[in-house]
Design a protein around this motif. Structure first.
Motif, PDB file in Angstrom:
ATOM      1  N   TYR A  64       0.831  -1.206   0.000  1.00 60.10           N
ATOM      2  CA  TYR A  64       0.000   0.000   0.000  1.00 60.10           C
ATOM      3  C   TYR A  64       0.870   1.262   0.000  1.00 60.10           C
ATOM      4  CZ  TYR A  64      -2.980   3.630   2.113  1.00 60.10           C
ATOM      5  OH  TYR A  64      -3.628   4.796   2.399  1.00 60.10           O
ATOM      6  N   VAL A  65       1.881   1.302   0.839  1.00 57.14           N
ATOM      7  CA  VAL A  65       2.776   2.460   0.901  1.00 57.14           C
ATOM      8  C   VAL A  65       3.487   2.638  -0.442  1.00 57.14           C
ATOM      9  CG1 VAL A  65       4.872   3.401   1.981  1.00 57.14           C
ATOM     10  CG2 VAL A  65       3.084   2.369   3.403  1.00 57.14           C
ATOM     11  N   SER A  66       3.968   1.550  -1.014  1.00 54.59           N
ATOM     12  CA  SER A  66       4.671   1.629  -2.296  1.00 54.59           C
ATOM     13  C   SER A  66       3.756   2.110  -3.413  1.00 54.59           C
ATOM     14  CB  SER A  66       5.267   0.265  -2.659  1.00 54.59           C
ATOM     15  OG  SER A  66       6.283  -0.075  -1.744  1.00 54.59           O
ATOM     16  N   GLU A  67       2.492   1.686  -3.398  1.00 54.28           N
ATOM     17  CA  GLU A  67       1.542   2.141  -4.415  1.00 54.28           C
ATOM     18  C   GLU A  67       1.130   3.599  -4.189  1.00 54.28           C
ATOM     19  OE1 GLU A  67      -1.611  -0.717  -4.168  1.00 54.28           O
ATOM     20  OE2 GLU A  67      -0.406  -2.284  -5.115  1.00 54.28           O
ATOM     21  N   THR A  68       0.950   3.994  -2.929  1.00 53.02           N
ATOM     22  CA  THR A  68       0.528   5.351  -2.603  1.00 53.02           C
ATOM     23  C   THR A  68       1.617   6.359  -2.941  1.00 53.02           C
ATOM     24  OG1 THR A  68      -0.888   4.498  -0.843  1.00 53.02           O
ATOM     25  CG2 THR A  68      -0.340   6.825  -0.741  1.00 53.02           C
ATOM     26  N   PHE A  69       2.854   5.989  -2.690  1.00 52.24           N
ATOM     27  CA  PHE A  69       4.006   6.836  -2.985  1.00 52.24           C
ATOM     28  C   PHE A  69       4.822   6.162  -4.083  1.00 52.24           C
ATOM     29  CE2 PHE A  69       2.850   7.854   1.364  1.00 52.24           C
ATOM     30  CZ  PHE A  69       2.884   9.243   1.370  1.00 52.24           C
ATOM     31  N   SER A  70       4.247   6.058  -5.267  1.00 47.84           N
ATOM     32  CA  SER A  70       4.864   5.272  -6.342  1.00 47.84           C
ATOM     33  C   SER A  70       6.250   5.764  -6.741  1.00 47.84           C
ATOM     34  CB  SER A  70       3.948   5.231  -7.559  1.00 47.84           C
ATOM     35  OG  SER A  70       3.701   6.546  -8.029  1.00 47.84           O
ATOM     36  N   GLU A  71       6.545   7.034  -6.484  1.00 40.77           N
ATOM     37  CA  GLU A  71       7.871   7.577  -6.797  1.00 40.77           C
ATOM     38  C   GLU A  71       8.820   7.479  -5.607  1.00 40.77           C
ATOM     39  OE1 GLU A  71       7.615  11.458  -8.605  1.00 40.77           O
ATOM     40  OE2 GLU A  71       5.752  10.886  -9.604  1.00 40.77           O
ATOM     41  N   GLY A  72       8.346   6.911  -4.505  1.00 40.04           N
ATOM     42  CA  GLY A  72       9.184   6.750  -3.320  1.00 40.04           C
ATOM     43  C   GLY A  72       9.114   7.952  -2.392  1.00 40.04           C
ATOM     44  N   ILE A  73       9.599   7.743  -1.191  1.00 41.06           N
ATOM     45  CA  ILE A  73       9.681   8.777  -0.165  1.00 41.06           C
ATOM     46  C   ILE A  73      11.138   8.881   0.253  1.00 41.06           C
ATOM     47  CG2 ILE A  73       8.977   9.486   2.145  1.00 41.06           C
ATOM     48  CD1 ILE A  73       6.561   7.650   1.858  1.00 41.06           C
ATOM     49  N   THR A  74      11.604  10.097   0.432  1.00 40.68           N
ATOM     50  CA  THR A  74      12.967  10.326   0.886  1.00 40.68           C
ATOM     51  C   THR A  74      12.932  10.870   2.307  1.00 40.68           C
ATOM     52  OG1 THR A  74      13.678  10.848  -1.356  1.00 40.68           O
ATOM     53  CG2 THR A  74      15.100  11.595   0.442  1.00 40.68           C
TER      54      THR A  74
END
Length: 132
Positions: A64-74
């Protein structure tokens, strides 16, 4: 032969490194390997709101996190680390793109350590911008 007890802060820092990697890349395998079989996590909002139990549930959460933030989180900064014998709290700032919109936030996560594994995770966020 005497075994030394794993250092709580070192275990937590390794888990945090794997969490940072997962947030940035969507690859959660190293973090999953550090979780106990009876792992629990608490999340403040959305479809995972409240207490969640088990590795299958956390795999769903990471997806879910990977789909919600498809460009990633830094993670842009770690502001504070607080610990005792079994728990380590990381306060940090992160940013990315949330469903096409700029995202910035302050987050606190609490990791409970058992031996060289993480047995529980709690997350709190929401002060610097849009949250999911």
């Amino acid at each position: 032969m005497t075994q030394t007890k794993p250092n709580t802060i070192e275990v937590a820092q390794q888990a945090f490194k794997h969490l940072s990697h997962g947030l940035a890349t969507g690859d959660w395998n190293q973090l999953l390997d550090m979780l106990t079989d009876d792992f629990t996590f608490w999340f403040p909002v959305g479809p995972f709101h409240g207490l969640n139990v088990g590795k299958d549930r956390v795999r769903e959460f990471f997806q879910y996190v990977s789909e919600t933030f498809s460009e990633g989180i830094t993670i842009t900064s770690v502001d504070r680390i607080t610990s005792n014998e079994t728990t380590v709290v990381f306060e940090f700032r992160d940013e990315g793109t949330l469903r096409g919109e700029p995202y910035k936030n302050r987050v606190a996560i609490s990791l409970d350590i058992r031996g060289d594994k993480i047995c529980a995770y709690r997350e709190y966020f929401g002060s610097d911008g849009k949250s999911y």
